[in-house]
Design a protein around this motif. Structure first.
Motif, PDB file in Angstrom:
ATOM      1  N   MET A 158       0.824  -1.207   0.000  1.00 36.69           N
ATOM      2  CA  MET A 158       0.000   0.000   0.000  1.00 36.69           C
ATOM      3  C   MET A 158       0.860   1.259   0.000  1.00 36.69           C
ATOM      4  O   MET A 158       0.532   2.244  -0.669  1.00 36.69           O
ATOM      5  CB  MET A 158      -0.946  -0.010   1.203  1.00 36.69           C
ATOM      6  N   LEU A 159       1.975   1.221   0.719  1.00 40.83           N
ATOM      7  CA  LEU A 159       2.870   2.385   0.713  1.00 40.83           C
ATOM      8  C   LEU A 159       3.497   2.588  -0.666  1.00 40.83           C
ATOM      9  O   LEU A 159       3.610   3.725  -1.138  1.00 40.83           O
ATOM     10  CB  LEU A 159       3.967   2.204   1.764  1.00 40.83           C
ATOM     11  N   ASP A 160       3.905   1.479  -1.303  1.00 41.71           N
ATOM     12  CA  ASP A 160       4.474   1.593  -2.645  1.00 41.71           C
ATOM     13  C   ASP A 160       3.436   2.142  -3.619  1.00 41.71           C
ATOM     14  O   ASP A 160       3.740   2.992  -4.465  1.00 41.71           O
ATOM     15  CB  ASP A 160       4.969   0.228  -3.128  1.00 41.71           C
ATOM     16  N   GLY A 161       2.205   1.632  -3.513  1.00 44.43           N
ATOM     17  CA  GLY A 161       1.142   2.124  -4.385  1.00 44.43           C
ATOM     18  C   GLY A 161       0.831   3.582  -4.138  1.00 44.43           C
ATOM     19  O   GLY A 161       0.639   4.362  -5.082  1.00 44.43           O
ATOM     20  N   LEU A 162       0.826   3.971  -2.866  1.00 42.60           N
ATOM     21  CA  LEU A 162       0.556   5.368  -2.514  1.00 42.60           C
ATOM     22  C   LEU A 162       1.611   6.293  -3.109  1.00 42.60           C
ATOM     23  O   LEU A 162       1.308   7.389  -3.596  1.00 42.60           O
ATOM     24  CB  LEU A 162       0.519   5.512  -0.985  1.00 42.60           C
ATOM     25  N   ALA A 163       2.870   5.844  -3.106  1.00 39.21           N
ATOM     26  CA  ALA A 163       3.963   6.669  -3.630  1.00 39.21           C
ATOM     27  C   ALA A 163       3.823   6.909  -5.131  1.00 39.21           C
ATOM     28  O   ALA A 163       4.304   7.920  -5.654  1.00 39.21           O
ATOM     29  CB  ALA A 163       5.304   6.002  -3.334  1.00 39.21           C
ATOM     30  N   LYS A 164       3.154   5.984  -5.815  1.00 43.70           N
ATOM     31  CA  LYS A 164       3.018   6.114  -7.282  1.00 43.70           C
ATOM     32  C   LYS A 164       1.746   6.841  -7.698  1.00 43.70           C
ATOM     33  O   LYS A 164       1.597   7.197  -8.866  1.00 43.70           O
ATOM     34  CB  LYS A 164       3.018   4.717  -7.905  1.00 43.70           C
ATOM     35  N   MET A 165       0.828   7.036  -6.763  1.00 48.21           N
ATOM     36  CA  MET A 165      -0.443   7.672  -7.121  1.00 48.21           C
ATOM     37  C   MET A 165      -0.244   9.145  -7.454  1.00 48.21           C
ATOM     38  O   MET A 165       0.470   9.861  -6.759  1.00 48.21           O
ATOM     39  CB  MET A 165      -1.436   7.552  -5.963  1.00 48.21           C
ATOM     40  N   ARG A 166      -0.884   9.571  -8.520  1.00 49.54           N
ATOM     41  CA  ARG A 166      -0.850  10.974  -8.908  1.00 49.54           C
ATOM     42  C   ARG A 166      -2.271  11.416  -9.218  1.00 49.54           C
ATOM     43  O   ARG A 166      -2.863  11.012 -10.215  1.00 49.54           O
ATOM     44  CB  ARG A 166       0.039  11.176 -10.143  1.00 49.54           C
ATOM     45  N   PHE A 167      -2.847  12.216  -8.350  1.00 53.27           N
ATOM     46  CA  PHE A 167      -4.192  12.721  -8.542  1.00 53.27           C
ATOM     47  C   PHE A 167      -4.133  14.231  -8.741  1.00 53.27           C
ATOM     48  O   PHE A 167      -3.697  14.956  -7.833  1.00 53.27           O
ATOM     49  CB  PHE A 167      -5.078  12.392  -7.342  1.00 53.27           C
ATOM     50  N   PRO A 168      -4.563  14.748  -9.881  1.00 57.44           N
ATOM     51  CA  PRO A 168      -4.487  16.189 -10.124  1.00 57.44           C
ATOM     52  C   PRO A 168      -5.373  17.004  -9.194  1.00 57.44           C
ATOM     53  O   PRO A 168      -5.156  18.208  -9.031  1.00 57.44           O
ATOM     54  CB  PRO A 168      -4.955  16.315 -11.591  1.00 57.44           C
ATOM     55  N   TRP A 169      -6.348  16.338  -8.562  1.00 59.52           N
ATOM     56  CA  TRP A 169      -7.259  17.060  -7.668  1.00 59.52           C
ATOM     57  C   TRP A 169      -6.759  17.080  -6.220  1.00 59.52           C
ATOM     58  O   TRP A 169      -7.468  17.529  -5.332  1.00 59.52           O
ATOM     59  CB  TRP A 169      -8.663  16.462  -7.731  1.00 59.52           C
ATOM     60  N   ILE A 170      -5.548  16.578  -5.970  1.00 60.75           N
ATOM     61  CA  ILE A 170      -4.915  16.714  -4.650  1.00 60.75           C
ATOM     62  C   ILE A 170      -3.801  17.755  -4.753  1.00 60.75           C
ATOM     63  O   ILE A 170      -2.847  17.588  -5.512  1.00 60.75           O
ATOM     64  CB  ILE A 170      -4.356  15.372  -4.153  1.00 60.75           C
ATOM     65  N   ARG A 171      -3.953  18.839  -3.992  1.00 61.66           N
ATOM     66  CA  ARG A 171      -2.946  19.898  -4.041  1.00 61.66           C
ATOM     67  C   ARG A 171      -1.677  19.488  -3.307  1.00 61.66           C
ATOM     68  O   ARG A 171      -0.568  19.825  -3.720  1.00 61.66           O
ATOM     69  CB  ARG A 171      -3.487  21.174  -3.369  1.00 61.66           C
ATOM     70  N   TRP A 172      -1.849  18.807  -2.187  1.00 58.94           N
ATOM     71  CA  TRP A 172      -0.699  18.512  -1.331  1.00 58.94           C
ATOM     72  C   TRP A 172      -1.031  17.288  -0.491  1.00 58.94           C
ATOM     73  O   TRP A 172      -2.169  17.095  -0.082  1.00 58.94           O
ATOM     74  CB  TRP A 172      -0.411  19.707  -0.414  1.00 58.94           C
TER      75      TRP A 172
END
Length: 484
Positions: A182-196
């Protein structure tokens, strides 16, 4: 890396953002500014890892902006954008702490990738301890707030200090148990609607994710995005995920965390987000959990495997019905396991399995197999001790003594006492008391005899002493036990 582009020419800003996107580097061109003053205002609202700034700008040039950033945000790197005739400025900027510089005429995706990789390597060399220390400190701050019932709202400025002056807008909190996938997957996630987004560990083994949403979304769209984020996390591994609702102010961060923790527990039980039909306060739940725990331990002491299974099954049923926080249930099971496991190695393995269980079904199956193995491996006592145990089980209602049991074992009293403790795990008086209390509890729940009559039947005619011992053993009085 989060990048801020500063240049007073719009076409150049757009081209730099394009080169960053096309470079393939793990970076995001978050925002841009047309002046040094505007850049400082943006940095006050939203932290950046890297600032790409032109040197020659009206009013506040790049060198002055560099000095301000180095003084106020020392962990933000600055790269200077320069023309050929500004080389002297670039050299001066490097002397004043700029991370690098690049000629505008040489900016293209490949050179941008090289530059960004160079800055990333520099940051890893210079800042990892500071980054880790800051995030661990933030985690400790949140842990302390969670454990302090007097704290409801957090201090806004303290939270912003941990976030390097970043001001949260509309945000949510997400929790899951430590899991590498889950941590590895989280590191690869890119959501344009998350500012930070911030990720850090909490003391109890949860991973805390704080996500600040982009501006301008409606409430329904925010909820859809939150669900999308959780679904993406769950797709990395079959683990429970708990998310808060949408919050709008840093002071409510503890409430958001508690919200996420409740939903993490509900996901553990594979339940809905609805509260249990029979709510119960924490203190009452804890007392009832202790009753199940103590009964299970008493059953262990008496090698009563039927009772042990009944108590652990009752514990699971109670926890599921009232949706007791998963971590509290796991702590109780770990305590029982430590009392039951026959070796340090076996205990370590079992505790790790309990803590890592993703859902209630997994935990129940694991503990059921553990109880079955205990029963199968039930130790065979020596012939002398087996004779003594048989005698005690037959006569525990009578006024028997250590000498009586030793005589039944055909051993002298002193040797029998040592041998009994070594083989059975508890001394004679503890074993005798356990049998008497178990019988008392059975009579309380299955008969209408008065407490004084039950005390007499189990060999403790002094009612006051009987009540005191019973309460210490089971966490409640005989009358309270009868109600259950």
């Amino acid at each position: 890396m989060k990048i801020l582009i500063v240049d007073d020419e719009l076409p150049i800003k757009d081209y730099i953002a394009y080169c960053i996107r096309e470079s393939g580097a793990a970076c995001e061109a978050v925002v841009s500014a047309s002046s040094g003053a505007a850049a400082l205002r943006l940095l006050e609202q939203q932290a950046a890892d890297l600032v790409l700034t032109d040197i020659t700008m009206p009013r506040m040039d790049g060198l002055e902006l560099l000095a301000q950033i180095r003084a106020r945000w020392p962990q933000t790197d600055v790269v200077m954008l320069t023309c050929h005739d500004d080389f002297a400025f670039a050299r001066s900027a490097m002397q004043q702490g700029a991370a690098d510089y690049i000629l505008k005429s040489e900016i293209e995706p490949d050179t941008m990738r090289t530059l960004l990789e160079r800055v990333a390597e520099k940051r890893l060399r210079e800042h990892p301890e500071q980054i880790v220390t800051r995030r661990l400190s933030f985690g400790r701050y949140l842990d302390q707030a969670l454990s302090d019932p007097a704290v409801d709202l957090l201090d806004r400025e303290t939270v912003r200090a941990y976030l390097l002056s970043y001001k949260l807008g509309d945000y949510f909190v997400c929790l899951f148990r430590y899991n590498k996938s889950m941590l590895d997957g989280l590191a690869k996630m890119r959501f344009p609607w998350i500012r930070w987004q911030w990720t850090l560990p909490l003391e109890d083994g949860d991973i805390f994710v704080l996500a600040d949403l982009a501006r301008g979304m409606s409430g329904s769209e925010q909820q859809r995005r939150l669900a999308e984020f959780c679904a993406a996390l769950r797709a990395c591994a079959e683990e429970p995920v708990g998310a808060s609702g949408i919050y709008h102010d840093e002071t409510g961060l503890k409430r958001a965390l508690l919200d996420a923790r409740r939903n993490l527990s509900r996901d553990f039980y594979r339940g809905t987000v609805e509260p249990p039909q029979n709510p119960i306060d924490n203190e009452t739940a804890l007392k009832q959990m202790f009753v199940f725990r103590n009964n299970a331990i008493n059953a262990l002491a008496g090698r009563d495997w039927t009772s042990f299974r009944e108590q652990t099954e009752g514990l699971f049923a109670f926890a599921c019905e009232r949706q007791v926080p998963a971590e509290r249930l796991k702590r109780v099971l770990c305590f029982i396991a430590e009392m039951a496991a026959e070796s340090a190695q076996a205990t370590t393995v079992l505790l790790a399995k309990i803590v890592g269980a993703a859902h209630l079904e997994e935990l129940q199956q694991m503990f059921g197999e553990f109880a079955e193995k205990l029963e199968q491996n039930d130790r065979r006592y020596s012939e002398n001790i087996e004779s003594a145990l048989s005698y005690i089980r037959q006569h525990f209602r009578d006024n028997i003594t250590l000498q009586d049991a030793a005589k039944a074992a055909f051993l002298n009293t002193e040797y029998f006492s040592r041998r009994f403790k070594k083989e059975v795990g508890v001394n004679f008086s503890e074993y005798l008391l356990t049998l008497r209390m178990q019988e008392a509890q059975r009579l309380l729940r299955t008969t209408k005899l008065r407490v004084s009559e039950i005390a007499e039947q189990v060999g403790i005619p002094n009612v006051s002493y009987f009540t005191s011992v019973y309460k210490k053993q089971f966490g409640g009085t005989p009358a309270e036990s009868r109600k259950h």
